[in-house]
Motif scaffolding. Structure first.
Motif, PDB file in Angstrom:
ATOM      1  N   LEU A 140       0.793  -1.226   0.000  1.00  0.00           N
ATOM      2  CA  LEU A 140       0.000   0.000   0.000  1.00  0.00           C
ATOM      3  C   LEU A 140       0.829   1.281   0.000  1.00  0.00           C
ATOM      4  CD1 LEU A 140      -2.799  -0.991   2.532  1.00  0.00           C
ATOM      5  CD2 LEU A 140      -2.963  -0.859   0.048  1.00  0.00           C
ATOM      6  N   GLY A 141       1.967   1.268   0.602  1.00  0.00           N
ATOM      7  CA  GLY A 141       2.715   2.525   0.685  1.00  0.00           C
ATOM      8  C   GLY A 141       3.067   2.879   2.104  1.00  0.00           C
ATOM      9  N   GLY A 142       3.502   4.108   2.326  1.00  0.00           N
ATOM     10  CA  GLY A 142       3.631   5.142   1.309  1.00  0.00           C
ATOM     11  C   GLY A 142       4.791   4.902   0.359  1.00  0.00           C
ATOM     12  N   ALA A 143       5.173   5.992  -0.306  1.00  0.00           N
ATOM     13  CA  ALA A 143       6.184   5.889  -1.351  1.00  0.00           C
ATOM     14  C   ALA A 143       7.496   5.315  -0.833  1.00  0.00           C
ATOM     15  CB  ALA A 143       6.417   7.258  -1.983  1.00  0.00           C
ATOM     16  N   THR A 144       7.892   5.649   0.381  1.00  0.00           N
ATOM     17  CA  THR A 144       9.149   5.137   0.925  1.00  0.00           C
ATOM     18  C   THR A 144       9.118   3.618   1.022  1.00  0.00           C
ATOM     19  OG1 THR A 144       9.525   7.180   2.163  1.00  0.00           O
ATOM     20  CG2 THR A 144      10.727   5.229   2.899  1.00  0.00           C
ATOM     21  N   THR A 145       7.990   3.072   1.474  1.00  0.00           N
ATOM     22  CA  THR A 145       7.836   1.621   1.556  1.00  0.00           C
ATOM     23  C   THR A 145       7.834   0.999   0.163  1.00  0.00           C
ATOM     24  OG1 THR A 145       6.646   1.713   3.649  1.00  0.00           O
ATOM     25  CG2 THR A 145       6.247  -0.219   2.257  1.00  0.00           C
ATOM     26  N   ILE A 146       7.102   1.588  -0.755  1.00  0.00           N
ATOM     27  CA  ILE A 146       7.052   1.058  -2.117  1.00  0.00           C
ATOM     28  C   ILE A 146       8.436   1.105  -2.753  1.00  0.00           C
ATOM     29  CG2 ILE A 146       6.140   1.483  -4.438  1.00  0.00           C
ATOM     30  CD1 ILE A 146       3.552   2.454  -2.983  1.00  0.00           C
ATOM     31  N   ASN A 147       9.178   2.161  -2.508  1.00  0.00           N
ATOM     32  CA  ASN A 147      10.533   2.252  -3.063  1.00  0.00           C
ATOM     33  C   ASN A 147      11.418   1.113  -2.564  1.00  0.00           C
ATOM     34  OD1 ASN A 147       9.828   4.560  -4.455  1.00  0.00           O
ATOM     35  ND2 ASN A 147      10.736   5.973  -2.971  1.00  0.00           N
ATOM     36  N   GLN A 148      11.271   0.748  -1.299  1.00  0.00           N
ATOM     37  CA  GLN A 148      12.050  -0.375  -0.768  1.00  0.00           C
ATOM     38  C   GLN A 148      11.709  -1.675  -1.499  1.00  0.00           C
ATOM     39  OE1 GLN A 148      12.464  -0.621   3.671  1.00  0.00           O
ATOM     40  NE2 GLN A 148      11.186   1.208   3.636  1.00  0.00           N
ATOM     41  N   TYR A 149      10.417  -1.892  -1.742  1.00  0.00           N
ATOM     42  CA  TYR A 149      10.006  -3.101  -2.443  1.00  0.00           C
ATOM     43  C   TYR A 149      10.442  -3.078  -3.907  1.00  0.00           C
ATOM     44  CZ  TYR A 149       7.402  -5.150   1.391  1.00  0.00           C
ATOM     45  OH  TYR A 149       7.070  -5.752   2.582  1.00  0.00           O
ATOM     46  N   LEU A 165      -1.339  17.989 -10.492  1.00  0.00           N
ATOM     47  CA  LEU A 165      -0.761  19.052  -9.678  1.00  0.00           C
ATOM     48  C   LEU A 165       0.680  18.681  -9.390  1.00  0.00           C
ATOM     49  CD1 LEU A 165      -0.441  18.172  -6.400  1.00  0.00           C
ATOM     50  CD2 LEU A 165      -2.910  18.293  -6.531  1.00  0.00           C
ATOM     51  N   THR A 166       1.487  19.669  -9.054  1.00  0.00           N
ATOM     52  CA  THR A 166       2.876  19.415  -8.684  1.00  0.00           C
ATOM     53  C   THR A 166       3.100  19.890  -7.248  1.00  0.00           C
ATOM     54  OG1 THR A 166       3.655  21.529  -9.565  1.00  0.00           O
ATOM     55  CG2 THR A 166       3.684  19.647 -11.064  1.00  0.00           C
ATOM     56  N   LEU A 167       3.958  19.178  -6.532  1.00  0.00           N
ATOM     57  CA  LEU A 167       4.279  19.533  -5.148  1.00  0.00           C
ATOM     58  C   LEU A 167       5.687  20.101  -5.009  1.00  0.00           C
ATOM     59  CD1 LEU A 167       2.706  16.536  -3.181  1.00  0.00           C
ATOM     60  CD2 LEU A 167       1.695  18.749  -3.760  1.00  0.00           C
ATOM     61  N   GLY A 168       6.581  19.752  -5.907  1.00  0.00           N
ATOM     62  CA  GLY A 168       7.923  20.332  -5.901  1.00  0.00           C
ATOM     63  C   GLY A 168       8.905  19.673  -4.962  1.00  0.00           C
ATOM     64  N   ALA A 169       8.413  19.075  -3.885  1.00  0.00           N
ATOM     65  CA  ALA A 169       9.282  18.426  -2.901  1.00  0.00           C
ATOM     66  C   ALA A 169       8.409  17.558  -2.006  1.00  0.00           C
ATOM     67  CB  ALA A 169      10.041  19.454  -2.067  1.00  0.00           C
ATOM     68  N   GLY A 170       9.062  16.626  -1.318  1.00  0.00           N
ATOM     69  CA  GLY A 170       8.330  15.759  -0.402  1.00  0.00           C
ATOM     70  C   GLY A 170       8.803  14.334  -0.507  1.00  0.00           C
ATOM     71  N   THR A 171       7.868  13.403  -0.344  1.00  0.00           N
ATOM     72  CA  THR A 171       8.164  11.975  -0.430  1.00  0.00           C
ATOM     73  C   THR A 171       7.877  11.523  -1.851  1.00  0.00           C
ATOM     74  OG1 THR A 171       7.479  11.705   1.875  1.00  0.00           O
ATOM     75  CG2 THR A 171       7.693   9.716   0.559  1.00  0.00           C
ATOM     76  N   ARG A 172       8.924  11.088  -2.557  1.00  0.00           N
ATOM     77  CA  ARG A 172       8.816  10.863  -4.004  1.00  0.00           C
ATOM     78  C   ARG A 172       8.920   9.385  -4.343  1.00  0.00           C
ATOM     79  NH1 ARG A 172      12.182  10.735  -8.534  1.00  0.00           N
ATOM     80  NH2 ARG A 172      11.277  11.702 -10.387  1.00  0.00           N
ATOM     81  N   LEU A 173       8.020   8.939  -5.214  1.00  0.00           N
ATOM     82  CA  LEU A 173       8.103   7.593  -5.741  1.00  0.00           C
ATOM     83  C   LEU A 173       9.356   7.458  -6.607  1.00  0.00           C
ATOM     84  CD1 LEU A 173       6.492   4.899  -5.826  1.00  0.00           C
ATOM     85  CD2 LEU A 173       5.517   5.698  -7.987  1.00  0.00           C
ATOM     86  N   PHE A 174       9.976   6.290  -6.561  1.00  0.00           N
ATOM     87  CA  PHE A 174      11.192   5.931  -7.309  1.00  0.00           C
ATOM     88  C   PHE A 174      12.467   6.543  -6.735  1.00  0.00           C
ATOM     89  CE2 PHE A 174       7.862   5.832 -10.753  1.00  0.00           C
ATOM     90  CZ  PHE A 174       7.751   4.455 -10.806  1.00  0.00           C
ATOM     91  N   GLU A 175      12.386   7.265  -5.638  1.00  0.00           N
ATOM     92  CA  GLU A 175      13.591   7.827  -5.027  1.00  0.00           C
ATOM     93  C   GLU A 175      14.496   6.685  -4.551  1.00  0.00           C
ATOM     94  OE1 GLU A 175      15.851  11.030  -4.445  1.00  0.00           O
ATOM     95  OE2 GLU A 175      13.716  11.349  -4.823  1.00  0.00           O
ATOM     96  N   GLY A 176      15.736   6.662  -5.036  1.00  0.00           N
ATOM     97  CA  GLY A 176      16.679   5.635  -4.632  1.00  0.00           C
ATOM     98  C   GLY A 176      16.452   4.269  -5.257  1.00  0.00           C
ATOM     99  N   VAL A 177      15.561   4.199  -6.232  1.00  0.00           N
ATOM    100  CA  VAL A 177      15.262   2.922  -6.888  1.00  0.00           C
ATOM    101  C   VAL A 177      16.118   2.794  -8.147  1.00  0.00           C
ATOM    102  CG1 VAL A 177      13.458   1.550  -8.013  1.00  0.00           C
ATOM    103  CG2 VAL A 177      12.911   2.929  -5.992  1.00  0.00           C
ATOM    104  N   PRO A 178      16.784   1.672  -8.348  1.00  0.00           N
ATOM    105  CA  PRO A 178      17.565   1.488  -9.579  1.00  0.00           C
ATOM    106  C   PRO A 178      16.662   1.550 -10.814  1.00  0.00           C
ATOM    107  CG  PRO A 178      18.078  -0.220  -7.960  1.00  0.00           C
ATOM    108  CD  PRO A 178      16.879   0.513  -7.457  1.00  0.00           C
ATOM    109  N   PRO A 179      17.241   1.741 -11.993  1.00  0.00           N
ATOM    110  CA  PRO A 179      16.437   1.776 -13.224  1.00  0.00           C
ATOM    111  C   PRO A 179      15.588   0.502 -13.363  1.00  0.00           C
ATOM    112  CG  PRO A 179      18.655   2.530 -13.685  1.00  0.00           C
ATOM    113  CD  PRO A 179      18.668   2.020 -12.271  1.00  0.00           C
TER     114      PRO A 179
END
Length: 202
Positions: A140-149, A165-179
């Motif tokens: 389910l998430g959030g993005a940090t958990t999904i990124n780990q998986y 809409l854009t937020l500009g900063a925050g908790t981002r999907l794919f952060e730290g995820v390999p290609p």
């Protein structure tokens, strides 16, 4: 074995929450009052238009979520908190919550029980799969958990609900995820969201 699937709502620039999250503003600087109302307007303002996607989000037979998605309590469980989800959460199935601090299972109304997992993402998924059998498990998430998986190669299908809409900063999907190599399965535009499903190939 069922699939490990993931549903998450993100802004057009990839964020699932803004900066400065608090107990009163769980989505932080989200372009609104911090409740996630703008990000998730597609669920609540136009539910009939998005009924299939909403129903799909709770169709799994077991769920995994990060502790931040469960509730705002940090560190040791120094006060009772049964989640953001009320007395009758929408899952109606076991939910495995990732945490560093042990806690006894928390049964709720409607068939949901929260189980608290302290030994990592692979253990939580294995426990969820054990109860789900041949059915899907939803991360389910959030993005940090999904990124780990995603980084661990444990997601089979990724369902993104992209809002304009854009937020500009925050908790981002794919952060730290390999290609990743993704295969687009479906795409559907609605009034305030675009639903895109990808199969994760590698």
């Amino acid at each position: 074995m069922g699939r490990a699937i993931c549903d998450i709502t993100i802004s057009a620039d990839g964020y699932s929450a803004g900066l400065n999250q608090t107990e009163e503003r769980p989505f932080g600087d989200d372009g609104g009052d911090g409740s996630g109302g703008k990000l998730h307007a597609w669920m609540f303002d136009t539910p009939s238009e998005n009924r299939a996607e909403v129903d799909q989000m709770t169709a799994a037979k077991a769920f995994v979520m990060g502790r931040n998605m469960f509730g705002p309590v940090r560190g040791e469980w120094d006060r009772q908190w049964n989640g953001w989800w009320g007395d009758d959460p929408p899952f109606h199935a076991p939910v495995f919550v990732l945490t560093h601090h042990a806690r006894h299972p928390q049964p709720m109304d409607g068939g949901t029980t929260f189980y608290f997992v302290t030994d990592g993402v692979e253990s939580a998924l294995a426990q969820a799969r054990a109860v789900a059998g041949d059915s899907d498990v939803a991360i389910l998430g959030g993005a940090t958990t999904i990124n780990q998986y995603l980084a661990a190669g444990l997601i089979d299908e990724l369902r993104l609900h992209i809002v304009p809409l854009t937020l500009g900063a925050g908790t981002r999907l794919f952060e730290g995820v390999p290609p990743l190599k993704l295969e687009q399965v479906t795409s559907r535009a609605a009034t305030s969201v675009t639903h895109v499903t990808y199969r994760v190939l590698s």
